[in-house]
Design a protein around this motif. Structure first.
Motif, PDB file in Angstrom:
ATOM      1  N   ASP A  95       0.857  -1.188   0.000  1.00 38.63           N
ATOM      2  CA  ASP A  95       0.000   0.000   0.000  1.00 38.63           C
ATOM      3  C   ASP A  95       0.895   1.241   0.000  1.00 38.63           C
ATOM      4  O   ASP A  95       2.116   1.140   0.178  1.00 38.63           O
ATOM      5  CB  ASP A  95      -1.029  -0.021   1.146  1.00 38.63           C
ATOM      6  N   GLN A 140       1.428   3.771   1.987  1.00 38.49           N
ATOM      7  CA  GLN A 140       2.198   4.151   3.180  1.00 38.49           C
ATOM      8  C   GLN A 140       3.410   3.249   3.377  1.00 38.49           C
ATOM      9  O   GLN A 140       4.520   3.715   3.613  1.00 38.49           O
ATOM     10  CB  GLN A 140       1.265   4.054   4.404  1.00 38.49           C
ATOM     11  N   GLN A 191      -5.483   2.016   0.968  1.00 40.33           N
ATOM     12  CA  GLN A 191      -5.122   1.889   2.378  1.00 40.33           C
ATOM     13  C   GLN A 191      -6.291   1.321   3.180  1.00 40.33           C
ATOM     14  O   GLN A 191      -7.429   1.738   2.984  1.00 40.33           O
ATOM     15  CB  GLN A 191      -4.823   3.301   2.897  1.00 40.33           C
ATOM     16  N   GLU A 193      -8.936  -1.433   5.456  1.00 40.83           N
ATOM     17  CA  GLU A 193      -9.880  -2.517   5.191  1.00 40.83           C
ATOM     18  C   GLU A 193     -10.684  -2.298   3.903  1.00 40.83           C
ATOM     19  O   GLU A 193     -11.031  -3.257   3.218  1.00 40.83           O
ATOM     20  CB  GLU A 193     -10.824  -2.634   6.404  1.00 40.83           C
ATOM     21  N   LYS A 229      -9.863  -4.220   0.768  1.00 44.71           N
ATOM     22  CA  LYS A 229      -9.962  -5.690   0.655  1.00 44.71           C
ATOM     23  C   LYS A 229     -11.246  -6.070  -0.096  1.00 44.71           C
ATOM     24  O   LYS A 229     -12.174  -6.619   0.482  1.00 44.71           O
ATOM     25  CB  LYS A 229      -9.966  -6.311   2.058  1.00 44.71           C
ATOM     26  N   GLY A 244      -1.976  -6.667   7.444  1.00 45.13           N
ATOM     27  CA  GLY A 244      -2.878  -7.772   7.169  1.00 45.13           C
ATOM     28  C   GLY A 244      -3.743  -7.560   5.945  1.00 45.13           C
ATOM     29  O   GLY A 244      -4.093  -8.517   5.247  1.00 45.13           O
ATOM     30  N   VAL A 245      -4.078  -6.301   5.656  1.00 39.66           N
ATOM     31  CA  VAL A 245      -4.915  -6.026   4.484  1.00 39.66           C
ATOM     32  C   VAL A 245      -4.174  -6.411   3.208  1.00 39.66           C
ATOM     33  O   VAL A 245      -4.684  -7.170   2.372  1.00 39.66           O
ATOM     34  CB  VAL A 245      -5.346  -4.531   4.466  1.00 39.66           C
ATOM     35  N   THR A 302       4.490  -6.199   7.774  1.00 40.97           N
ATOM     36  CA  THR A 302       5.113  -5.022   8.379  1.00 40.97           C
ATOM     37  C   THR A 302       4.323  -4.471   9.560  1.00 40.97           C
ATOM     38  O   THR A 302       4.767  -3.539  10.213  1.00 40.97           O
ATOM     39  CB  THR A 302       5.259  -3.886   7.336  1.00 40.97           C
ATOM     40  N   SER A 303       3.120  -5.009   9.824  1.00 43.62           N
ATOM     41  CA  SER A 303       2.380  -4.547  11.004  1.00 43.62           C
ATOM     42  C   SER A 303       2.468  -5.643  12.065  1.00 43.62           C
ATOM     43  O   SER A 303       2.802  -6.799  11.756  1.00 43.62           O
ATOM     44  CB  SER A 303       0.911  -4.277  10.659  1.00 43.62           C
ATOM     45  N   LYS A 345      -4.538 -18.280   5.367  1.00 44.43           N
ATOM     46  CA  LYS A 345      -5.885 -17.772   5.056  1.00 44.43           C
ATOM     47  C   LYS A 345      -5.737 -16.469   4.297  1.00 44.43           C
ATOM     48  O   LYS A 345      -5.094 -15.535   4.764  1.00 44.43           O
ATOM     49  CB  LYS A 345      -6.659 -17.510   6.348  1.00 44.43           C
ATOM     50  N   LYS A 347     -17.262  -9.704   6.190  1.00 44.06           N
ATOM     51  CA  LYS A 347     -15.807  -9.609   6.087  1.00 44.06           C
ATOM     52  C   LYS A 347     -15.218 -10.992   5.778  1.00 44.06           C
ATOM     53  O   LYS A 347     -15.742 -12.005   6.266  1.00 44.06           O
ATOM     54  CB  LYS A 347     -15.335  -9.161   7.471  1.00 44.06           C
ATOM     55  N   THR A 395      10.558  -2.983  10.976  1.00 42.62           N
ATOM     56  CA  THR A 395       9.452  -2.254  10.347  1.00 42.62           C
ATOM     57  C   THR A 395       8.439  -1.786  11.400  1.00 42.62           C
ATOM     58  O   THR A 395       7.704  -0.833  11.172  1.00 42.62           O
ATOM     59  CB  THR A 395       8.719  -3.112   9.281  1.00 42.62           C
ATOM     60  N   THR A 413       8.199   1.994  12.413  1.00 43.41           N
ATOM     61  CA  THR A 413       7.499   3.048  11.656  1.00 43.41           C
ATOM     62  C   THR A 413       5.983   2.875  11.704  1.00 43.41           C
ATOM     63  O   THR A 413       5.241   3.663  11.111  1.00 43.41           O
ATOM     64  CB  THR A 413       7.950   3.074  10.168  1.00 43.41           C
TER      65      THR A 413
HETATM   66  N1  LIG Z   1      -5.451 -14.041   7.232  1.00 40.65           N
HETATM   67  C1  LIG Z   1      -5.526 -14.123   8.530  1.00 40.65           C
HETATM   68  O1  LIG Z   1      -5.338 -15.185   9.120  1.00 40.65           O
HETATM   69  C2  LIG Z   1      -5.807 -12.870   9.321  1.00 40.65           C
HETATM   70  C3  LIG Z   1      -5.633 -12.860  10.709  1.00 40.65           C
HETATM   71  C4  LIG Z   1      -5.829 -11.664  11.393  1.00 40.65           C
HETATM   72  C5  LIG Z   1      -6.195 -10.508  10.713  1.00 40.65           C
HETATM   73  N2  LIG Z   1      -6.370 -10.565   9.366  1.00 40.65           N
HETATM   74  C6  LIG Z   1      -6.749  -9.362   8.596  1.00 40.65           C
HETATM   75  O2  LIG Z   1      -5.720  -8.400   8.762  1.00 40.65           O
HETATM   76  C7  LIG Z   1      -6.267  -7.114   8.533  1.00 40.65           C
HETATM   77  C8  LIG Z   1      -5.747  -6.151   9.576  1.00 40.65           C
HETATM   78  O3  LIG Z   1      -4.351  -6.078   9.439  1.00 40.65           O
HETATM   79  P1  LIG Z   1      -3.538  -4.803   9.961  1.00 40.65           P
HETATM   80  O4  LIG Z   1      -3.960  -4.505  11.321  1.00 40.65           O
HETATM   81  O5  LIG Z   1      -2.107  -5.062   9.681  1.00 40.65           O
HETATM   82  O6  LIG Z   1      -4.101  -3.619   9.055  1.00 40.65           O
HETATM   83  P2  LIG Z   1      -3.558  -2.870   7.762  1.00 40.65           P
HETATM   84  O7  LIG Z   1      -2.967  -3.819   6.801  1.00 40.65           O
HETATM   85  O8  LIG Z   1      -4.660  -2.006   7.297  1.00 40.65           O
HETATM   86  O9  LIG Z   1      -2.389  -1.986   8.343  1.00 40.65           O
HETATM   87  C9  LIG Z   1      -2.704  -0.963   9.233  1.00 40.65           C
HETATM   88  C10 LIG Z   1      -2.137   0.376   8.767  1.00 40.65           C
HETATM   89  O10 LIG Z   1      -0.763   0.419   9.095  1.00 40.65           O
HETATM   90  C11 LIG Z   1       0.008   0.761   7.950  1.00 40.65           C
HETATM   91  N3  LIG Z   1       1.286   0.081   8.095  1.00 40.65           N
HETATM   92  C12 LIG Z   1       1.474  -1.264   8.121  1.00 40.65           C
HETATM   93  N4  LIG Z   1       2.762  -1.516   8.381  1.00 40.65           N
HETATM   94  C13 LIG Z   1       3.382  -0.324   8.510  1.00 40.65           C
HETATM   95  C14 LIG Z   1       4.722   0.056   8.811  1.00 40.65           C
HETATM   96  N5  LIG Z   1       5.652  -0.832   9.080  1.00 40.65           N
HETATM   97  N6  LIG Z   1       5.014   1.367   8.846  1.00 40.65           N
HETATM   98  C15 LIG Z   1       4.047   2.305   8.633  1.00 40.65           C
HETATM   99  N7  LIG Z   1       2.770   2.003   8.379  1.00 40.65           N
HETATM  100  C16 LIG Z   1       2.444   0.696   8.324  1.00 40.65           C
HETATM  101  C17 LIG Z   1      -0.818   0.358   6.761  1.00 40.65           C
HETATM  102  O11 LIG Z   1      -0.493   1.123   5.655  1.00 40.65           O
HETATM  103  C18 LIG Z   1      -2.229   0.621   7.269  1.00 40.65           C
HETATM  104  O12 LIG Z   1      -2.561   1.964   7.070  1.00 40.65           O
HETATM  105  C19 LIG Z   1      -7.789  -7.279   8.574  1.00 40.65           C
HETATM  106  O13 LIG Z   1      -8.284  -7.180   7.253  1.00 40.65           O
HETATM  107  C20 LIG Z   1      -7.988  -8.688   9.111  1.00 40.65           C
HETATM  108  O14 LIG Z   1      -9.148  -9.300   8.606  1.00 40.65           O
HETATM  109  C21 LIG Z   1      -6.183 -11.709   8.663  1.00 40.65           C
END
Ligand SMILES: NC(=O)c1ccc[n+]([C@@H]2O[C@H](COP(=O)([O-])OP(=O)(O)OC[C@H]3O[C@@H](n4cnc5c(N)ncnc54)[C@H](O)[C@@H]3O)[C@@H](O)[C@H]2O)c1
Length: 513
Positions: free
Chosen positions: A209, A211, A230, A232, A235, A264-265, A288-289, A301, A310, A328, A331
C-alpha cells in the motif's frame, strides 16, 4: 554481504533425528557430516554408556564439553549432530554461537514412541524421560536459531531455508511451518528487508500500500509493484481484479512469485490474488504490522470482504515463505501497534505459561518491547495450524474474542474500530461469558493501560451487535459457537452460550461506555 555462519548444528532431545538430519544436510551441501557422539566414543575409547557408568555424569560432561567444543571449532561448514545433553554445558553453548543452531523439536510422545522397546537406558522410565524433556526444552529453545519439527521430511524440506539462514543478518531466527497443504520457512529478525532474500522461485512482483510502499518498497528490488488502497476498504473483489490485471500487465508469469509487503490487508489481498493468478502462484509474505507479523501472515488464510460480510471470499494459500522484519514495527503508527498488541494478548491467553507471563508483564508499548513476543506468538499460531489447517477444531481457538469482535466491526460499518480494537472488546465479552471475572478485569486493565478501548462507543447498541452476531459466517447449524477460556492456556472451542449471557456480556461493554 552478511558474514556466513559456518555450520548447521543440530540439537534436540533423544531420538529427535539429529544424526540423520546432519547426514541429510551433509548430502545437501556435498560435505561429510560430523557426529559428536561418535567423536566422543572414539576419544573415550568406549561406548558412552560404559564411560558414564564407570566415571559418573560429572566426569562424562567434562570430557564431552572438551571434545564437542573442539569438534565445533573444526567444523568448517560441515553439519554437526550434537548429543542431547551436551548443550547443557556453558562452554558448548558458547561454542555453538557462531554457527546456525537447529533445534529438532519433538514432543515427549513422539520421542518415547521412537525409543520405546529399544535398549536405551532411558527407555525404561517414562516419568524420568518426560522430566528430562521438560527440563531441556527451554535450553534448546534459548539456543535455537531455527526450530524445525524432528521429522525427516520436514528436515529435508527445510534444508534450503536453513542454508539461507546462514547468510541472514545476525540474530535472525527461523521457524519451520508445517501444514497439510504445505511447509514453509518463517524468518524473524532485524534489518531483513533488502538484506535477506528467502529461497523463492522466479521474479518477485510486489503488492503493497502507499504508506508502506513509500518506506520499504525501494529496498526490495522487486520486478514491478502494484499499490493498493489503504485499510480494510481495499480488501474487495474490485481491488483484487485491478491487482490481477496489473500483475498481468507487468508480465508476471506462473514461475514468478508475489511479494506481499504490508499489514494484514495487503497480506490477505495479495495472498488471495496469488492464489487465483493463473490458478495459483507462490506468495512470500513480508508482514510489516504487528497484526501481520504475529498472526495474519501465517497459516495461509487469504481473502477479501464482500457486502455480506468480512473475509467472505477467499482461499487457503500457504505462503512460500514469511519474512518478518522487526525493524518495520518502528514506523508503524502507535495506534496500529496497540491494535496489533490485542492479537498478542489473545495469543498469550490461548498459550498460557511463559507467553502469558511476558504479555501481562509488558511495560510501555513500543516496537522494541513487543519484538521479542513476535516469534513465540507466530510459533503458537503455526503449531495450531499444523494440527488443524482448515478450522475443523483446534484452529477455531484462534477466534478467541473474534466472534463478538467481528460483530462489533460489522455493526459499526468497519469504520469506527480497528480490527484489533474490536477484538479487544470481544476478548472482554468472551472472558465474561467464560465466567473468568478476575482475568477479564486483568485484561481490561492491560487494554486500557495501552490506550485501547474497553467499552463500546455510545452510538452502538446491543441489538445492533447481536444482529451482526446472528449473521456470523462461522455460524453452524447449532448456532453461533464461541471460544471460551477460564484460565490462560485452556481454551474451549465450539461452545454454545445462551442468549441472555451473550446479551449481558455485550451490554456490559456498552454500559461501561
Ligand atoms: N489471514 C488471517 O489469518 C488474518 C488474521 C488476522 C487478521 N487478518 C486481517 O488483517 C487485517 C488487519 O491487518 P492490519 O492490522 O495489519 O491492518 P492494515 O494492513 O490495514 O495496516 C494498518 C495500517 O498500518 C500501515 N502500516 C502497516 N505496516 C506499517 C509500517 N511498518 N510502517 C508504517 N505504516 C504501516 C498500513 O499502511 C495501514 O494503514 C484485517 O483485514 C484482518 O481481517 C487476517
Amino acid at each position: 554481504m552478511e558474514a556466513v555462519r559456518p555450520s548447521l548444528v543440530f540439537i534436540g532431545f533423544m531420538a529427535a533425528g539429529k544424526t540423520k538430519a546432519a547426514r541429510a544436510a551433509g548430502e545437501h551441501l556435498g560435505l561429510d557430516a560430523l557426529d559428536a557422539d561418535a567423536a566422543l566414543e572414539e576419544a573415550l575409547g568406549m561406548p558412552i554408556a560404559a564411560f558414564f557408568e564407570r566415571e559418573g555424569e560429572a566426569e562424562f560432561r567434562r570430557r564431552e564439553a572438551e571434545i564437542v567444543v573442539d569438534l565445533l571449532s573444526r567444523a568448517a561448514g560441515a553439519p554437526v549432530a550434537l548429543g542431547g545433553g551436551s548443550v547443557l554445558s556453558a562452554a558448548v553453548a558458547d561454542a555453538v554461537e557462531r554457527h546456525v543452531v537447529v533445534w529438532l523439536d519433538v514432543s515427549t510422545d513422539e520421542a518415547w514412541e521412537r525409543i520405546d522397546g529399544t535398549s536405551r537406558p532411558l527407555a525404561r522410565d517414562r516419568g524420568e524421560f518426560d522430566r528430562l524433556h521438560a527440563e531441556r526444552a527451554p535450553r534448546y529453545e534459548e539456543l535455537a536459531d531455527a526450530i524445525v519439527p524432528g521429522r525427516r521430511d520436514a528436515v529435508r524440506a527445510a534444508l534450503p531455508a536453513l542454508t539461507a539462514l546462514r547468510e541472514a543478518p545476525a540474530g535472525t531466527r527461523m521457524l519451520w511451518a508445517s501444514s497439510a497443504s504445505g511447509d514453509y520457512p518463517v524468518f524473524i529478525g532485524n534489518g531483513l528487508l533488502g538484506r535477506f532474500d528467502p529461497p523463492a522461485a522466479g521474479r518477485g512482483f510486489c503488492v503493497t500500500d502507499a504508506q508502506v510502499g513509500a518506506i520499504y518498497l525501494e529496498r526490495l528490488g522487486a520486478e514491478a509493484a502494484v499499490s493498493v488502497g489503504q485499510g480494510e476498504s481495499a480488501k474487495t473483489l474490485t481491488e483484487a481484479e485491478r491487482v490481477l490485471g496489473e500483475l498481468a500487465a507487468a508480465g508476471m508469469r506462473r514461475d514468478d512469485h508475489v511479494l506481499a509487503l504490508g499489514g494484514g490487508v495487503v497480506g490477505d489481498l495479495a495472498g488471495f490474488c496469488a492464489s487465483v493468478y493463473q490458478r495459483g502462484v507462490p506468495v512470500v509474505q513480508l508482514p510489516t504490522s504487528l497484526v501481520a507479523q504475529v498472526d495474519s501472515a501465517h497459516g495461509g488464510k487469504t481473502g477479501v470482504d464482500i457486502a455480506a460480510a468480512k473475509n467472505y471470499v477467499g482461499a487457503y494459500h500457504q505462503p512460500a515463505a514469511v519474512v518478518a522484519d522487526l525493524d518495520t514495527l518502528t514506523t508503524l503508527p502507535a495506534e496500529e501497534l496497540a491494535a496489533g498488541f490485542v492479537e498478542v494478548v489473545k495469543t498469550g491467553l490461548l498459550a498460557g505459561g511463559n507467553l502469558w507471563e511476558s504479555v501481562r508483564g509488558l511495560g510501555a508499548l513500543s516496537a522494541e518491547a513487543v519484538a521479542p513476543l513476535v516469534l513465540p506468538c507466530a510459533r503458537y499460531k503455526l503449531a495450531v495450524v499444523a494440527a488443524d489447517e482448515r478450522d475443523a477444531g483446534l484452529r477455531m481457538a484462534l477466534n478467541l474474542g473474534h466472534t463478538v469482535g467481528h460483530a462489533i466491526e460489522a455493526a459499526s460499518g468497519y469504520s469506527r474500530y480497528r480490527h484489533g480494537e474490536a477484538v479487544g472488546l470481544g476478548l472482554l465479552a468472551a472472558l465474561r461469558m467464560s465466567g473468568a471475572d478476575g482475568l477479564r478485569a486483568e485484561v481490561s486493565e492491560i487494554l486500557s493501560g495501552h490506550g485501547l478501548p474497553t467499552a463500546l462507543e455510545p452510538g452502538l447498541s446491543t441489538p445492533q451487535v447481536l444482529d451482526a452476531l446472528d449473521r456470523d459466517k462461522k455460524r453452524t447449524e447449532r448456532g453461533v459457537e464461541f471460544v471460551l477460556l477460564e484460565r490462560p492456556g485452556e481454551p474451549r472451542v465450539g461452545q454454545l452460550v445462551d442468549r441472555a449471557s451473550v446479551e449481558a456480556a455485550v451490554e456490559e461493554l456498552r454500559a461501561a461506555g
